[in-house]
Write a protein that holds these residues in place. Structure first.
Motif, PDB file in Angstrom:
ATOM      1  N   HIS A 266      -3.823  12.159   9.333  1.00 44.38           N
ATOM      2  CA  HIS A 266      -3.803  10.828   9.944  1.00 44.38           C
ATOM      3  C   HIS A 266      -4.282   9.781   8.952  1.00 44.38           C
ATOM      4  O   HIS A 266      -4.955  10.098   7.970  1.00 44.38           O
ATOM      5  N   ALA A 267      -3.900   8.553   9.217  1.00 40.68           N
ATOM      6  CA  ALA A 267      -4.339   7.406   8.421  1.00 40.68           C
ATOM      7  C   ALA A 267      -4.639   6.265   9.375  1.00 40.68           C
ATOM      8  O   ALA A 267      -3.828   5.954  10.258  1.00 40.68           O
ATOM      9  N   ILE A 268      -5.788   5.663   9.224  1.00 41.97           N
ATOM     10  CA  ILE A 268      -6.150   4.510  10.040  1.00 41.97           C
ATOM     11  C   ILE A 268      -5.643   3.254   9.357  1.00 41.97           C
ATOM     12  O   ILE A 268      -5.952   3.005   8.194  1.00 41.97           O
ATOM     13  N   MET A 269      -4.842   2.481  10.082  1.00 40.37           N
ATOM     14  CA  MET A 269      -4.316   1.232   9.529  1.00 40.37           C
ATOM     15  C   MET A 269      -5.364   0.135   9.737  1.00 40.37           C
ATOM     16  O   MET A 269      -5.401  -0.549  10.764  1.00 40.37           O
ATOM     17  N   TRP A 270      -6.217  -0.003   8.741  1.00 43.13           N
ATOM     18  CA  TRP A 270      -7.303  -0.970   8.818  1.00 43.13           C
ATOM     19  C   TRP A 270      -6.810  -2.400   8.590  1.00 43.13           C
ATOM     20  O   TRP A 270      -5.735  -2.610   8.007  1.00 43.13           O
ATOM     21  N   GLY A 271      -7.626  -3.355   9.026  1.00 41.14           N
ATOM     22  CA  GLY A 271      -7.395  -4.756   8.674  1.00 41.14           C
ATOM     23  C   GLY A 271      -6.597  -5.572   9.651  1.00 41.14           C
ATOM     24  O   GLY A 271      -6.240  -6.712   9.357  1.00 41.14           O
ATOM     25  N   ASN A 272      -6.294  -4.995  10.857  1.00 40.40           N
ATOM     26  CA  ASN A 272      -5.493  -5.725  11.825  1.00 40.40           C
ATOM     27  C   ASN A 272      -6.369  -6.235  12.963  1.00 40.40           C
ATOM     28  O   ASN A 272      -7.167  -5.490  13.529  1.00 40.40           O
ATOM     29  N   ARG A 273      -6.213  -7.510  13.324  1.00 41.67           N
ATOM     30  CA  ARG A 273      -7.056  -8.123  14.347  1.00 41.67           C
ATOM     31  C   ARG A 273      -6.585  -7.805  15.770  1.00 41.67           C
ATOM     32  O   ARG A 273      -7.350  -7.985  16.721  1.00 41.67           O
TER      33      ARG A 273
ATOM     34  N   HIS B 110       7.956  -3.156   3.730  1.00 42.52           N
ATOM     35  CA  HIS B 110       8.179  -3.754   2.413  1.00 42.52           C
ATOM     36  C   HIS B 110       7.394  -5.056   2.251  1.00 42.52           C
ATOM     37  O   HIS B 110       6.920  -5.391   1.170  1.00 42.52           O
ATOM     38  N   TRP B 111       7.255  -5.801   3.344  1.00 38.87           N
ATOM     39  CA  TRP B 111       6.539  -7.086   3.316  1.00 38.87           C
ATOM     40  C   TRP B 111       5.067  -6.908   2.981  1.00 38.87           C
ATOM     41  O   TRP B 111       4.441  -7.806   2.421  1.00 38.87           O
ATOM     42  N   LEU B 112       4.512  -5.751   3.341  1.00 36.04           N
ATOM     43  CA  LEU B 112       3.109  -5.478   3.068  1.00 36.04           C
ATOM     44  C   LEU B 112       2.938  -4.847   1.688  1.00 36.04           C
ATOM     45  O   LEU B 112       2.024  -5.209   0.934  1.00 36.04           O
TER      46      LEU B 112
ATOM     47  N   ALA C 295      -7.059  -3.864   2.613  1.00 37.80           N
ATOM     48  CA  ALA C 295      -7.347  -2.652   3.391  1.00 37.80           C
ATOM     49  C   ALA C 295      -6.065  -2.076   3.978  1.00 37.80           C
ATOM     50  O   ALA C 295      -5.870  -0.856   4.005  1.00 37.80           O
ATOM     51  N   ALA C 296      -5.184  -2.955   4.452  1.00 35.31           N
ATOM     52  CA  ALA C 296      -3.931  -2.499   5.044  1.00 35.31           C
ATOM     53  C   ALA C 296      -3.053  -1.804   4.007  1.00 35.31           C
ATOM     54  O   ALA C 296      -2.432  -0.769   4.295  1.00 35.31           O
ATOM     55  N   ARG C 297      -2.992  -2.344   2.806  1.00 32.85           N
ATOM     56  CA  ARG C 297      -2.183  -1.719   1.755  1.00 32.85           C
ATOM     57  C   ARG C 297      -2.731  -0.355   1.372  1.00 32.85           C
ATOM     58  O   ARG C 297      -1.967   0.579   1.098  1.00 32.85           O
ATOM     59  N   GLN C 298      -4.027  -0.215   1.340  1.00 29.25           N
ATOM     60  CA  GLN C 298      -4.621   1.086   1.036  1.00 29.25           C
ATOM     61  C   GLN C 298      -4.255   2.109   2.103  1.00 29.25           C
ATOM     62  O   GLN C 298      -3.950   3.270   1.793  1.00 29.25           O
ATOM     63  N   SER C 299      -4.272   1.672   3.350  1.00 34.60           N
ATOM     64  CA  SER C 299      -3.863   2.559   4.443  1.00 34.60           C
ATOM     65  C   SER C 299      -2.395   2.932   4.310  1.00 34.60           C
ATOM     66  O   SER C 299      -2.013   4.099   4.473  1.00 34.60           O
ATOM     67  N   LEU C 300      -1.568   1.947   4.021  1.00 39.62           N
ATOM     68  CA  LEU C 300      -0.134   2.193   3.887  1.00 39.62           C
ATOM     69  C   LEU C 300       0.155   3.154   2.736  1.00 39.62           C
ATOM     70  O   LEU C 300       1.034   4.024   2.857  1.00 39.62           O
ATOM     71  N   GLN C 301      -0.550   3.005   1.643  1.00 42.67           N
ATOM     72  CA  GLN C 301      -0.340   3.912   0.508  1.00 42.67           C
ATOM     73  C   GLN C 301      -0.556   5.360   0.909  1.00 42.67           C
ATOM     74  O   GLN C 301       0.168   6.255   0.469  1.00 42.67           O
ATOM     75  N   ARG C 302      -1.539   5.583   1.760  1.00 42.70           N
ATOM     76  CA  ARG C 302      -1.780   6.947   2.234  1.00 42.70           C
ATOM     77  C   ARG C 302      -0.606   7.442   3.065  1.00 42.70           C
ATOM     78  O   ARG C 302      -0.153   8.589   2.918  1.00 42.70           O
ATOM     79  N   VAL C 303      -0.108   6.588   3.948  1.00 38.91           N
ATOM     80  CA  VAL C 303       1.036   6.965   4.779  1.00 38.91           C
ATOM     81  C   VAL C 303       2.245   7.305   3.925  1.00 38.91           C
ATOM     82  O   VAL C 303       2.968   8.280   4.189  1.00 38.91           O
ATOM     83  N   LEU C 304       2.464   6.531   2.886  1.00 39.11           N
ATOM     84  CA  LEU C 304       3.655   6.710   2.053  1.00 39.11           C
ATOM     85  C   LEU C 304       3.566   7.920   1.128  1.00 39.11           C
ATOM     86  O   LEU C 304       4.552   8.269   0.484  1.00 39.11           O
ATOM     87  N   THR C 305       2.407   8.560   1.057  1.00 37.01           N
ATOM     88  CA  THR C 305       2.317   9.806   0.282  1.00 37.01           C
ATOM     89  C   THR C 305       2.834  10.996   1.077  1.00 37.01           C
ATOM     90  O   THR C 305       3.120  12.052   0.496  1.00 37.01           O
ATOM     91  N   TRP C 306       2.952  10.832   2.393  1.00 40.17           N
ATOM     92  CA  TRP C 306       3.429  11.953   3.207  1.00 40.17           C
ATOM     93  C   TRP C 306       4.923  12.181   2.979  1.00 40.17           C
ATOM     94  O   TRP C 306       5.702  11.228   2.864  1.00 40.17           O
ATOM     95  N   PRO C 307       5.367  13.433   2.937  1.00 38.83           N
ATOM     96  CA  PRO C 307       6.806  13.727   2.782  1.00 38.83           C
ATOM     97  C   PRO C 307       7.541  13.573   4.112  1.00 38.83           C
ATOM     98  O   PRO C 307       8.089  14.528   4.672  1.00 38.83           O
ATOM     99  N   THR C 308       7.567  12.363   4.617  1.00 35.40           N
ATOM    100  CA  THR C 308       8.087  12.097   5.962  1.00 35.40           C
ATOM    101  C   THR C 308       9.608  12.222   6.009  1.00 35.40           C
ATOM    102  O   THR C 308      10.322  11.610   5.213  1.00 35.40           O
TER     103      THR C 308
END
Length: 229
Positions: A119-126, A225-227, A188-201
């Motif tokens: 799992h990855a927590i998508m941090w930084g969202n209000r 892509h925008w993030l 913080a959001a980009r760091q979370s996204l980077q983790r998601v994008l490492t998965w072989p989805t």
């Protein structure tokens, strides 16, 4: 219940009414671990038929609220399975004091399903802090509200206009504009996204939109892509 891959099933629930009169379909995912235990992601409305189907697959050990917006039916499932461990995203326990939460997600792995579900927590969202999941065996990423697509005609009147402006009815499932703006901590959001994008989805489940059955990682890169940029 619809099989979506090895040891993962999807159940479609009823439509629910949310803020400002917007209606949303509901969807639940069931993952069976190698020991036969079941993880229920975003449990939808409990019924006798659904409970019987789930019970035939294994033992319900874990109930998961993936963000602070998806918890409507959680208490019903907890009453049905009082011994199940209930996992919450950050901030939800303060919102739902009527539910016994056994653990709050952190960035570290969950010991009970380590090696099977990441799992990855998508941090930084209000608006909400969403926990994104990855089922290794089926190569499936599971999103809740951060990616959406409703069919044209789903909303009426002024809600249809809002949905169009918010990208909720775009040509391809997308991150609604309200969630994009709410990512005030982009680092913080980009760091979370980077983790998601490492998965072989390969596949992607989203709560409100079509199921993505192939090329999942490419789909996620387009959606975010925008993030990433």
């Amino acid at each position: 219940m619809k099989e979506f891959g090895p040891n993962i099933w999807i159940a479609e629930g009823p439509t629910v009414k949310a803020a400002a009169g917007f209606h949303y379909p509901t969807r639940m995912a069931v993952i069976r671990l190698t020991n036969g235990d079941l993880v229920l992601w975003s449990p939808t409305a409990l019924s006798d038929d659904l409970q019987a189907e789930v019970g035939a697959m294994g033992v319900v050990r874990y109930l998961v609220a993936p963000n602070s917006l998806h918890h409507t039916f959680l208490a019903d499932w907890q009453r049905a399975y009082p011994d199940a461990k209930v996992y919450a995203p950050p901030n939800l326990p303060e919102k739902r004091k009527d539910i016994r939460f056994d653990a709050v997600f952190s960035d570290g792995p969950v010991a009970e399903w380590a090696g099977e579900i990441d799992h990855a927590i998508m941090w930084g969202n209000r608006i909400t802090t969403e926990v994104v999941f990855f089922h290794r065996e089926s190569r499936t990423a599971i999103f809740t509200d951060l990616i959406q697509q409703f069919p044209r005609g789903w909303f009426r009147g002024w809600r249809a206009l809002v949905a169009r402006l918010d990208l909720m009815v775009a040509e391809e499932p997308a991150v609604p504009r309200k969630f994009r703006v709410a990512f005030t901590d982009r680092r913080a959001a980009r760091q979370s996204l980077q983790r998601v994008l490492t998965w072989p989805t390969d596949k992607v489940v989203i709560a409100h939109g079509p199921l993505i059955s192939h090329d999942g990682q490419a789909f996620l890169r387009r959606a975010f892509h925008w993030l990433a940029e």
